[in-house]
Write an enzyme that holds these catalytic residues in place. Structure first.
Site, PDB file in Angstrom:
ATOM      1  N   GLY A 147     -11.241 -14.678 -39.008  1.00 53.22           N
ATOM      2  CA  GLY A 147     -12.322 -14.262 -38.123  1.00 53.22           C
ATOM      3  C   GLY A 147     -11.847 -13.800 -36.764  1.00 53.22           C
ATOM      4  O   GLY A 147     -10.709 -13.397 -36.576  1.00 53.22           O
ATOM      5  N   GLU A 176     -13.749 -11.471 -34.966  1.00 51.53           N
ATOM      6  CA  GLU A 176     -14.331 -10.172 -34.612  1.00 51.53           C
ATOM      7  C   GLU A 176     -15.473 -10.287 -33.620  1.00 51.53           C
ATOM      8  O   GLU A 176     -15.892  -9.293 -33.035  1.00 51.53           O
ATOM      9  CB  GLU A 176     -14.812  -9.446 -35.876  1.00 51.53           C
ATOM     10  CG  GLU A 176     -13.704  -8.956 -36.792  1.00 51.53           C
ATOM     11  CD  GLU A 176     -13.409  -9.940 -37.911  1.00 51.53           C
ATOM     12  OE1 GLU A 176     -12.886  -9.510 -38.939  1.00 51.53           O
ATOM     13  OE2 GLU A 176     -13.695 -11.144 -37.740  1.00 51.53           O
ATOM     14  N   TYR A 215      -3.855  -7.431 -42.178  1.00 50.87           N
ATOM     15  CA  TYR A 215      -4.511  -6.119 -42.193  1.00 50.87           C
ATOM     16  C   TYR A 215      -3.586  -5.017 -41.687  1.00 50.87           C
ATOM     17  O   TYR A 215      -3.729  -3.861 -42.070  1.00 50.87           O
ATOM     18  CB  TYR A 215      -5.733  -6.134 -41.264  1.00 50.87           C
ATOM     19  CG  TYR A 215      -7.042  -6.624 -41.834  1.00 50.87           C
ATOM     20  CD1 TYR A 215      -7.102  -7.461 -42.938  1.00 50.87           C
ATOM     21  CD2 TYR A 215      -8.245  -6.240 -41.237  1.00 50.87           C
ATOM     22  CE1 TYR A 215      -8.306  -7.902 -43.424  1.00 50.87           C
ATOM     23  CE2 TYR A 215      -9.471  -6.679 -41.716  1.00 50.87           C
ATOM     24  CZ  TYR A 215      -9.497  -7.515 -42.811  1.00 50.87           C
ATOM     25  OH  TYR A 215     -10.701  -7.953 -43.288  1.00 50.87           O
ATOM     26  N   ASP A 256     -12.482 -15.326 -50.665  1.00 50.79           N
ATOM     27  CA  ASP A 256     -12.355 -14.940 -49.249  1.00 50.79           C
ATOM     28  C   ASP A 256     -12.692 -16.143 -48.364  1.00 50.79           C
ATOM     29  O   ASP A 256     -13.228 -15.993 -47.263  1.00 50.79           O
ATOM     30  CB  ASP A 256     -13.259 -13.760 -48.906  1.00 50.79           C
ATOM     31  CG  ASP A 256     -12.738 -12.927 -47.742  1.00 50.79           C
ATOM     32  OD1 ASP A 256     -11.549 -13.055 -47.412  1.00 50.79           O
ATOM     33  OD2 ASP A 256     -13.520 -12.161 -47.150  1.00 50.79           O
TER      34      ASP A 256
END
Length: 392
Positions: free
Chosen positions: A69, A71, A131, A286
């Site tokens: 997380g 974001e 990522y 996830d």
């Protein structure tokens, strides 16, 4: 002396339907599957399954075990995975990954968390990278990470078709896949490249282009979140028909579903009806990842946390709501991910395989017992927790 456990009168799905059998466990391995097995009174323990389903422990191919997380700012960083939640959900094998944040979340942390989950009875592996491109590594390169670090089995989740991606070129995707593939061949691992696929219009095209521009087999790439929307699912069907594997995410929210995402169980049904071989489809949770909902301008609307329990939940829904063949649904959370990941001792019930098992009530679909590496970690609805903070 190795611990001996005999599970009698179980309806064994290996994931193939074996019918009612007895399963003998010796130490951390399955020793024998047969009929009419018995133990001497002074040796081992016998558990009567009384016709309940005996399933392989679930294999979760993508979990943010050290948290993810961010974001929504630092306060939106998600917590680490609690091994007890995985065990109670029949998940006995996981692969830990980094996601958007590879700055305050590091591979060092991921490695430490994977080792902690191992010590708590689970089997936990990890991927190098995140990522971003260039790929973050522990040892300085993808190749040495996979070859020299025992529990690193691949790379990921490298992001494409997403505004949070580093926008890797086709050449860069080919280079990462090549390094991972060669390292996997030399070390006896899968060297798989886990690919986060976002909602942008490119969808899976970068992977098709990378395969077309090289000699890398399409199966080296393992794209996830393919149930994000109908258009991506259609591209995923084409990818699987071309010989690739596709992964559906089981964690979701009503808000995300309202944007067009399909539940993993519904996506499985659609893919099977479109002719995708069942062996080429997997589910992953996830877990602990941030389930983000961005508007068309890229602004965050809301954020929730993925749950490892969703893996069993979507398997159950695939069978009970979508009416998918039991064995095909079970494959998606056991044998299929184990095969993609190169985990040869996981995902199946057979002599010589790791003793990762779940006993499930066939009437209620409730998990009764869970065995991980030959030890009952969850029994009669209660945890048998071996962690340092067992009382917390």
């Amino acid at each position: 002396m190795s611990k001996i456990i005999l599970i009698k009168n179980a309806h064994v799905f290996a994931p193939r339907d074996f019918g009612i059998c007895d399963v003998l466990v010796a130490g951390d391995k399955i020793a024998r599957i047969d009929h009419g097995l018995d133990l001497p009174a002074d040796i081992g323990d016998t558990v009567d399954a009384d016709g309940a389903w005996l399933l392989p422990g679930l294999v979760d191919s993508l979990a943010h075990i050290s948290g993810g997380g961010g974001e929504g700012g630092f306060a939106s960083r998600t917590p680490e995975l609690d091994s007890r939640e995985a065990i109670a959900s029949a998940v006995t094998t996981l692969v830990g990954v980094l996601g958007t944040d590879a700055t305050t979340r590091t591979l060092n942390e991921l490695y430490g968390k994977a080792r902690a989950l191992d010590a708590q009875g689970l089997s936990c592996y990890m991927h190098s990278g995140s990522y971003q491109f260039p790929v973050n590594t522990l040892t300085g390169s993808v190749r040495t990470d996979i070859m020299l670090v025992d529990n690193i089995i691949g790379v990921g989740e490298l992001a494409i078709s997403d505004h949070r991606s580093s926008q890797p070129s086709i050449h860069e995707l080919v280079r990462v896949a090549s390094d991972a593939r060669v390292a996997g061949l030399l070390s006896g691992k899968s060297g798989v490249v886990s690919i986060h696929v976002g909602a942008c219009k490119g969808r899976l095209q970068p992977l098709f282009d990378a395969v077309a521009a090289s000699d890398i087999p399409i199966s080296q790439f393992y794209p996830t979140h393919i149930n994000r929307n109908d258009a991506l699912l259609e591209h995923g069907v084409a990818f699987a028909r071309a010989g690739g594997y596709i992964d559906f995410t089981t964690s979701t929210t009503p808000e995300i579903l309202a944007t067009g995402e399909l539940r993993a169980s519904a996506a499985l049904k659609a893919a099977l009806e479109a002719g995708v071989p069942a062996e080429r489809i997997t589910f992953s949770s996830d877990a602990q990842g941030s389930m983000t909902n961005f508007c068309e301008k890229g602004r965050l609307q809301d954020i929730e946390v993925g749950s490892v329990s969703s893996l069993f939940g979507e398997f159950k829904r695939a069978v009970s709501v979508e009416n998918i063949d039991f064995v095909k649904a079970l494959q998606a959370v056991t044998a299929n991910p184990a095969s993609v990941l190169g985990l040869r001792q996981k995902g199946r019930i057979a002599a010589g395989m790791d003793a990762d098992l779940a006993v499930v009530d066939p009437q209620s679909f409730v998990i009764r017992h869970v065995m991980a590496r030959g030890e009952w970690r969850f029994f009669d609805g209660g945890l048998r927790y071996a962690g340092a903070f067992a009382g917390s």
